[in-house]
Design a protein around this motif. Structure first.
Motif, PDB file in Angstrom:
ATOM      1  N   VAL A   1       0.873  -1.173   0.000  1.00 32.24           N
ATOM      2  CA  VAL A   1       0.000   0.000   0.000  1.00 32.24           C
ATOM      3  C   VAL A   1       0.907   1.219   0.000  1.00 32.24           C
ATOM      4  O   VAL A   1       1.804   1.336   0.840  1.00 32.24           O
ATOM      5  CB  VAL A   1      -0.928   0.025   1.232  1.00 32.24           C
ATOM      6  CG1 VAL A   1      -1.797   1.278   1.213  1.00 32.24           C
ATOM      7  CG2 VAL A   1      -1.802  -1.225   1.283  1.00 32.24           C
ATOM      8  N   TYR A   2       0.672   2.109  -0.975  1.00 35.08           N
ATOM      9  CA  TYR A   2       1.447   3.347  -1.113  1.00 35.08           C
ATOM     10  C   TYR A   2       0.543   4.532  -0.798  1.00 35.08           C
ATOM     11  O   TYR A   2      -0.644   4.523  -1.146  1.00 35.08           O
ATOM     12  CB  TYR A   2       1.962   3.519  -2.548  1.00 35.08           C
ATOM     13  CG  TYR A   2       2.950   2.478  -2.991  1.00 35.08           C
ATOM     14  CD1 TYR A   2       4.316   2.654  -2.789  1.00 35.08           C
ATOM     15  CD2 TYR A   2       2.537   1.321  -3.634  1.00 35.08           C
ATOM     16  CE1 TYR A   2       5.229   1.711  -3.212  1.00 35.08           C
ATOM     17  CE2 TYR A   2       3.446   0.364  -4.070  1.00 35.08           C
ATOM     18  CZ  TYR A   2       4.789   0.565  -3.849  1.00 35.08           C
ATOM     19  OH  TYR A   2       5.688  -0.378  -4.267  1.00 35.08           O
TER      20      TYR A   2
ATOM     21  N   SER B   1       0.037   8.896  -1.291  1.00 39.49           N
ATOM     22  CA  SER B   1       0.088   9.732  -2.497  1.00 39.49           C
ATOM     23  C   SER B   1       1.501  10.229  -2.808  1.00 39.49           C
ATOM     24  O   SER B   1       1.763  10.677  -3.917  1.00 39.49           O
ATOM     25  CB  SER B   1      -0.853  10.934  -2.354  1.00 39.49           C
ATOM     26  OG  SER B   1      -0.437  11.733  -1.249  1.00 39.49           O
TER      27      SER B   1
ATOM     28  N   ASP C   1      -4.743   9.807  -0.781  1.00 39.19           N
ATOM     29  CA  ASP C   1      -5.077   8.866  -1.847  1.00 39.19           C
ATOM     30  C   ASP C   1      -4.075   7.724  -1.763  1.00 39.19           C
ATOM     31  O   ASP C   1      -2.867   7.943  -1.851  1.00 39.19           O
ATOM     32  CB  ASP C   1      -4.998   9.538  -3.221  1.00 39.19           C
ATOM     33  CG  ASP C   1      -6.081  10.588  -3.398  1.00 39.19           C
ATOM     34  OD1 ASP C   1      -7.203  10.353  -2.920  1.00 39.19           O
ATOM     35  OD2 ASP C   1      -5.799  11.635  -4.009  1.00 39.19           O
ATOM     36  N   TYR C   2      -4.578   6.514  -1.580  1.00 39.89           N
ATOM     37  CA  TYR C   2      -3.731   5.339  -1.413  1.00 39.89           C
ATOM     38  C   TYR C   2      -3.843   4.454  -2.652  1.00 39.89           C
ATOM     39  O   TYR C   2      -4.881   4.411  -3.315  1.00 39.89           O
ATOM     40  CB  TYR C   2      -4.142   4.543  -0.174  1.00 39.89           C
ATOM     41  CG  TYR C   2      -3.952   5.316   1.110  1.00 39.89           C
ATOM     42  CD1 TYR C   2      -2.736   5.291   1.782  1.00 39.89           C
ATOM     43  CD2 TYR C   2      -4.987   6.067   1.659  1.00 39.89           C
ATOM     44  CE1 TYR C   2      -2.553   5.996   2.965  1.00 39.89           C
ATOM     45  CE2 TYR C   2      -4.817   6.769   2.837  1.00 39.89           C
ATOM     46  CZ  TYR C   2      -3.596   6.730   3.481  1.00 39.89           C
ATOM     47  OH  TYR C   2      -3.411   7.436   4.644  1.00 39.89           O
ATOM     48  N   THR C   3      -2.770   3.755  -2.936  1.00 37.33           N
ATOM     49  CA  THR C   3      -2.750   2.790  -4.030  1.00 37.33           C
ATOM     50  C   THR C   3      -2.362   1.435  -3.457  1.00 37.33           C
ATOM     51  O   THR C   3      -1.314   1.295  -2.831  1.00 37.33           O
ATOM     52  CB  THR C   3      -1.729   3.184  -5.120  1.00 37.33           C
ATOM     53  OG1 THR C   3      -2.037   4.505  -5.572  1.00 37.33           O
ATOM     54  CG2 THR C   3      -1.782   2.221  -6.284  1.00 37.33           C
TER      55      THR C   3
ATOM     56  N   VAL D   1      -1.290  -2.296  -4.306  1.00 40.77           N
ATOM     57  CA  VAL D   1      -0.653  -2.989  -5.421  1.00 40.77           C
ATOM     58  C   VAL D   1      -0.499  -4.459  -5.068  1.00 40.77           C
ATOM     59  O   VAL D   1       0.008  -4.803  -3.994  1.00 40.77           O
ATOM     60  CB  VAL D   1       0.727  -2.370  -5.739  1.00 40.77           C
ATOM     61  CG1 VAL D   1       1.410  -3.126  -6.867  1.00 40.77           C
ATOM     62  CG2 VAL D   1       0.586  -0.903  -6.084  1.00 40.77           C
TER      63      VAL D   1
ATOM     64  N   GLU E   1      -3.450  -2.897  -9.588  1.00 39.47           N
ATOM     65  CA  GLU E   1      -3.591  -1.757  -8.681  1.00 39.47           C
ATOM     66  C   GLU E   1      -5.050  -1.429  -8.423  1.00 39.47           C
ATOM     67  O   GLU E   1      -5.899  -1.628  -9.297  1.00 39.47           O
ATOM     68  CB  GLU E   1      -2.933  -0.510  -9.277  1.00 39.47           C
ATOM     69  CG  GLU E   1      -1.444  -0.589  -9.430  1.00 39.47           C
ATOM     70  CD  GLU E   1      -0.846   0.714  -9.963  1.00 39.47           C
ATOM     71  OE1 GLU E   1      -1.600   1.680 -10.190  1.00 39.47           O
ATOM     72  OE2 GLU E   1       0.379   0.738 -10.139  1.00 39.47           O
ATOM     73  N   GLU E   2      -5.277  -0.887  -7.239  1.00 35.35           N
ATOM     74  CA  GLU E   2      -6.599  -0.369  -6.867  1.00 35.35           C
ATOM     75  C   GLU E   2      -6.385   0.896  -6.062  1.00 35.35           C
ATOM     76  O   GLU E   2      -5.554   0.926  -5.155  1.00 35.35           O
ATOM     77  CB  GLU E   2      -7.381  -1.401  -6.057  1.00 35.35           C
ATOM     78  CG  GLU E   2      -8.795  -1.012  -5.757  1.00 35.35           C
ATOM     79  CD  GLU E   2      -9.710  -1.043  -6.975  1.00 35.35           C
ATOM     80  OE1 GLU E   2     -10.765  -0.397  -6.913  1.00 35.35           O
ATOM     81  OE2 GLU E   2      -9.387  -1.707  -7.986  1.00 35.35           O
ATOM     82  N   LYS E   3      -7.118   1.948  -6.387  1.00 31.85           N
ATOM     83  CA  LYS E   3      -6.990   3.242  -5.711  1.00 31.85           C
ATOM     84  C   LYS E   3      -8.058   3.360  -4.619  1.00 31.85           C
ATOM     85  O   LYS E   3      -9.196   2.919  -4.807  1.00 31.85           O
ATOM     86  CB  LYS E   3      -7.173   4.399  -6.692  1.00 31.85           C
ATOM     87  CG  LYS E   3      -6.245   4.355  -7.888  1.00 31.85           C
ATOM     88  CD  LYS E   3      -4.928   4.934  -7.570  1.00 31.85           C
ATOM     89  CE  LYS E   3      -4.081   5.001  -8.839  1.00 31.85           C
ATOM     90  NZ  LYS E   3      -2.720   5.342  -8.603  1.00 31.85           N
TER      91      LYS E   3
END
Length: 122
Positions: free
Chosen positions: A71-72, A74, A103-105, A107, A116-118
């Motif tokens: 999880v990243y 922004s 806002d997280y991504t 992966v 990926e999912e935002k």
């Protein structure tokens, strides 16, 4: 007479089934193999499901190879990382209800494929 007819019908059916099973590859045997081959080579992507501020991930990992979930935020910083190996079904749930606004991504890396999912936390 009736017993003779039933015996003949059964013999004819058995001969037909044996003929199809042992026939040339261009007929019954080849088509059955193609169906089996298509079932084995199924490409499966992970399923992402959102419920409110929660994200659920499910992945059928038939080869049971390594799956990496990150999880990243922004700014590209990794806020979560997990490597799962040897699991047939990979399941993960993330609860963003108490996360900082951002806002997280999410992966998922399975073999050489990346998904990926935002998720936006407001």
């Amino acid at each position: 007479m009736r017993l003779f007819k039933n015996t003949m019908v059964a013999a004819l059916m058995l001969t037909t089934v044996v003929g199809l099973a042992n026939g040339p590859k261009s007929t019954f045997g080849k088509k059955a193999f193609e169906v089996e081959k298509n079932l084995i080579n199924v490409e499966l992507d992970p399923v992402f499901k959102k419920k409110g501020q929660k994200l659920f991930i499910n992945l059928l990992n038939l080869d049971q190879d390594k799956v990496t979930i990150k999880v990243y935020d922004s700014e590209g910083r990794v806020v979560f990382k997990e490597v799962i190996e040897g699991e047939l079904v990979v399941e993960k749930a993330f609860n963003f209800e108490k996360a900082f606004e951002d806002d997280y991504t999410v992966v998922v890396v399975d073999n050489d494929k990346t998904f990926e999912e935002k998720v936006a936390v407001k």
